[in-house]
Design a protein around this motif. Structure first.
Motif: not given
Length: 422
Positions: A87-102
């Motif tokens: 959760t301190h990894h900005k790239g992962i946080v940004q990716r998860l913010k963009k996704i609505d469905l997995i």
């Protein structure tokens, strides 16, 4: 496409907005439903992600691994440290913010800790204290087949029972996800009702006298030149038999080197998980297995045939069933990064030598003819996977049959009993 009533119910649930768990025994058409959902829904948006619990499943599905998407790695330091690190990894946080469905395929091979970590990461990244941070979740798999990997084998030396499996359905997040369970019950791989009933008994390791009698009738010693696939528990047995059978063919061997492109570390991952070898050794007359589904529906993953002609950029295969001739070109398999972009590709003919295959590698495949060697089976669901690859009992012979090879986890049976009660 003729959908079974269960498949229609699954597709209707997937078209909705809630969280869904699609399950069912071997050959019930889970993969077909998933592919239809991916085509109709996921491929039409950039806010959805296809994930799989293993690298091999991800490559075959054209998706990413669950671990890479959530940044789990090997979860060094345990659950809390993993969540804090990710959760301190900005790239992962940004990716998860963009996704609505997995969509998570082969979910049965994920443990409870991994599922819990992913949920906590999603909540923190999306700043929403709801299951999965508000993302919609679709899970697919059969817990009665191969289970999560765990560092133990059998009983301890002191005779203690093996520890309980870390099934993800026992996790708190599984319950909070409020998944609509759709259990596909009609087997579409086989039209033989009697065989399907026997497979249902094998699945739960609860065999009737009739089932035992039928399976014992398939105990046969097959000839060295057996035209079918021998399934083994161990990879060394597979490699030895395939090498031996290829060596005995009188024709000249040709080597087709798989061409790899991409990031070195991801190329190494591809070499471990791609369904094609680093070097494909073929001869005219070699017995081969197709390792992908054909967009033109000429073959599926697991279709068997004999090589009739070898050229630089074309391999001609005569199918074992029906005798149809396929002119096969090379194709590519890719590893996707956590963002869904290809970072490594492997290109070669989508074939394996098919005189032998491991039971684990055969999961998900439909094979035309099988000799299942159950000696050395050690895992829950392993015999079930081996025996359920064929369309009909007459396509199967067995070696090493004994009561000890039928293993099913009571926790899984209890889970499915609850699911079926609704």
């Amino acid at each position: 496409m003729d959908w079974t009533p269960d498949q229609q119910r699954a597709l209707k649930a997937l078209e909705g907005s809630g969280n869904v768990f699609v399950t069912g025994g071997a050959g019930t058409g889970k993969s077909t439903v998933v592919q239809e959902f991916i085509k109709n829904k996921i491929q039409k948006t950039d806010k959805a992600a296809v994930l799989a619990s293993t690298g091999t499943a991800a490559i075959l599905l054209g998706g990413r691994t669950f671990h890479s998407f959530f940044g789990l790695g090997i979860m060094e330091g345990g659950l809390e440290k993993t969540v804090e690190r990710v959760t301190h990894h900005k790239g992962i946080v940004q990716r998860l913010k963009k996704i609505d469905l997995i969509l998570i395929d082969e979910v049965s091979m994920l443990g409870a800790t991994e599922l819990t970590a992913a949920d906590q990461i999603a909540r923190k990244a999306r700043k929403l204290d709801a299951p999965w941070g508000g993302m919609r979740v679709v899970m697919v798999g059969d817990f009665a087949q191969l289970p999560p990997i765990q560092n133990f084998s059998g009983q301890s030396r002191s005779g203690e029972e093996r520890p309980e499996r870390p099934w993800c359905f026992n996790s708190e997040i599984w319950q909070k996800s409020e998944l609509e369970g759709v259990n596909l019950s009609q087997i579409v791989r086989s039209r033989d009702a009697s065989w399907n009933q026997i497979l249902a008994e094998v699945r739960w390791a609860e065999l009737s006298e009739y089932a035992v009698e039928v399976l014992q009738s398939r105990m046969k010693t097959v000839a060295a030149e057996f035209e079918g696939t021998r399934l083994f528990a161990r990879r060394a047995q597979v490699e030895a038999l395939n090498h031996d059978r290829l060596e005995k063919l009188p024709s000249k061997v040709r080597e087709y080197n798989t061409v790899y492109m991409g990031v070195a570390a991801k190329v190494d991952e591809l070499k471990r998980n791609a369904p094609i070898p680093e070097v494909l050794y073929l001869k005219e007359g070699a017995f081969v297995m197709f390792r992908q589904n054909d967009p033109e529906f000429r073959f599926v993953n697991g279709t068997l045939g004999f090589v009739s002609k070898l050229e630089d950029h074309l391999v001609t295969v005569e199918l074992l069933i029906g005798g149809k001739t396929i002119e096969l070109k090379k194709s590519s398999f890719s590893v996707l990064d956590a963002e869904g972009e290809p970072v490594a590709t492997a290109t070669n003919f989508p074939l394996n030598l098919a005189w032998a295959c491991t039971i684990h590698k055969a999961q998900g495949a439909t094979l035309d003819k099988v000799h299942a060697n159950l000696k050395g089976v050690w895992e829950h669901g392993q015999s079930y996977v081996a025996l359920s690859r064929v369309r009909a009992l007459t396509d199967l012979t067995i070696e090493g049959l004994s009561p000890r090879v039928f293993l099913a986890d009571p926790a899984v049976r209890e889970f499915y009993d609850r699911l079926n009660r609704g």
